[in-house]
Design a protein around this motif. Structure first.
Motif, PDB file in Angstrom:
ATOM      1  N   ASP A  89       0.831  -1.202   0.000  1.00 43.96           N
ATOM      2  CA  ASP A  89       0.000   0.000   0.000  1.00 43.96           C
ATOM      3  C   ASP A  89       0.870   1.259   0.000  1.00 43.96           C
ATOM      4  N   GLY A  90       0.224   2.379  -0.316  1.00 43.40           N
ATOM      5  CA  GLY A  90       0.956   3.628  -0.457  1.00 43.40           C
ATOM      6  C   GLY A  90       1.558   4.152   0.825  1.00 43.40           C
ATOM      7  N   ALA A  91       0.882   3.932   1.938  1.00 43.01           N
ATOM      8  CA  ALA A  91       1.404   4.425   3.213  1.00 43.01           C
ATOM      9  C   ALA A  91       2.728   3.750   3.553  1.00 43.01           C
ATOM     10  N   ASP A  92       2.788   2.429   3.346  1.00 46.31           N
ATOM     11  CA  ASP A  92       4.040   1.708   3.596  1.00 46.31           C
ATOM     12  C   ASP A  92       5.119   2.123   2.600  1.00 46.31           C
ATOM     13  N   ALA A  93       4.710   2.397   1.365  1.00 49.53           N
ATOM     14  CA  ALA A  93       5.680   2.825   0.350  1.00 49.53           C
ATOM     15  C   ALA A  93       6.379   4.109   0.785  1.00 49.53           C
ATOM     16  N   LEU A 108      11.241   6.733   2.850  1.00 54.02           N
ATOM     17  CA  LEU A 108      11.838   7.775   3.679  1.00 54.02           C
ATOM     18  C   LEU A 108      12.744   7.207   4.767  1.00 54.02           C
ATOM     19  N   THR A 109      12.750   5.883   4.907  1.00 55.15           N
ATOM     20  CA  THR A 109      13.564   5.239   5.945  1.00 55.15           C
ATOM     21  C   THR A 109      14.849   4.649   5.378  1.00 55.15           C
ATOM     22  N   TYR A 110      14.748   4.021   4.210  1.00 53.95           N
ATOM     23  CA  TYR A 110      15.899   3.333   3.620  1.00 53.95           C
ATOM     24  C   TYR A 110      16.401   4.065   2.381  1.00 53.95           C
ATOM     25  N   GLU A 111      17.627   3.734   1.984  1.00 53.28           N
ATOM     26  CA  GLU A 111      18.209   4.267   0.756  1.00 53.28           C
ATOM     27  C   GLU A 111      17.958   3.261  -0.363  1.00 53.28           C
ATOM     28  N   TYR A 112      17.285   3.704  -1.420  1.00 49.26           N
ATOM     29  CA  TYR A 112      17.009   2.837  -2.559  1.00 49.26           C
ATOM     30  C   TYR A 112      17.661   3.397  -3.815  1.00 49.26           C
ATOM     31  N   GLU A 113      18.069   2.491  -4.691  1.00 41.66           N
ATOM     32  CA  GLU A 113      18.585   2.904  -5.985  1.00 41.66           C
ATOM     33  C   GLU A 113      17.426   3.227  -6.930  1.00 41.66           C
ATOM     34  N   VAL A 114      16.340   2.436  -6.821  1.00 37.97           N
ATOM     35  CA  VAL A 114      15.171   2.612  -7.679  1.00 37.97           C
ATOM     36  C   VAL A 114      13.925   2.218  -6.892  1.00 37.97           C
TER      37      VAL A 114
END
Length: 222
Positions: free
Chosen positions: A32-36, A41-47
């Protein structure tokens, strides 16, 4: 490399997560969008792979929230909405790419690789320290043109160290980028074991992984 997949269909979410992991990605998958938003905002993602229609907050809302918070992570919008107006709306809202369902998984992989190569995320096509080179697109590590045989975990650790070199990379940062559950890696000697194996494979290349006691690891040219 860590990727966030936000998709409300549990079957498709599972297929995407499994397929990406088989190609060497570390995947967080949410429904869901809330978890997204929380994960982004918590982890560093490449994509980030983002579905348009999701409960709690749809993809457009997630896009708006993340861009408003200054998140520059490339976002691939994944949706069944295929009109010209939908594509324009998604891109104007802050998406970096747009893929319509149904899609071929190989095309998804190609689009993710293209997003990784963008200058904002990867200053150089090939990451390197001395004569050790890593190509994020092909996932090939080489020394003086000869490939170095690394496991996917070793390759993930090397990529993180290369991207931050010559800065110190904390154990927590390595764990969060390379393992699905960073707590398991941080709370054991797992990272040390893989670092030791990686050091052995880089022996005689001039690329040295130094332990900075109490902080983490640094990759530098000897």
């Amino acid at each position: 490399m860590r990727v966030l997949v936000a998709e409300d269909d549990p079957g498709l979410r599972s297929v995407l997560a499994r397929g990406l992991r088989e190609h060497g990605y570390v995947v967080d998958a949410v429904g869901d969008g809330a978890d997204a938003v929380a994960y982004a905002l918590t982890y560093e993602y490449e994509v980030i792979v983002l579905d348009w229609r999701m409960p709690k907050a749809d993809g457009m809302d997630v896009l708006a929230r993340l861009r408003a918070r200054g998140t520059r992570t490339p976002i691939l919008m994944l949706t069944a909405r295929d009109t010209h107006a939908d594509r324009v709306a998604g891109l104007d809202a802050g998406a970096d790419d747009y893929l319509v369902k149904p899609f071929d998984f190989s095309e998804l992989l190609a689009r993710l690789r293209a997003l990784q190569r963008r200058p904002a995320q990867a200053p150089a096509h090939s990451l390197h320290v001395g004569e050790v080179h890593f190509d994020p697109a092909t996932r090939i590590v080489s020394y003086r043109g000869e490939p170095i045989d690394l496991t996917s975990t070793e390759m993930g650790i090397l990529e993180v160290l290369l991207r931050r070199s010559p800065s110190v990379v904390t154990r927590l940062s390595i764990a969060s980028q390379v393992w699905d559950d960073e707590a398991d890696a941080v709370g054991s000697n797992t990272i040390d074991v893989h670092i030791g194996r990686l050091r052995n494979k880089l022996r005689d290349t001039g690329a040295v992984i130094t332990t900075v006691r109490g902080l983490g690891y640094r990759l530098e040219q000897q």
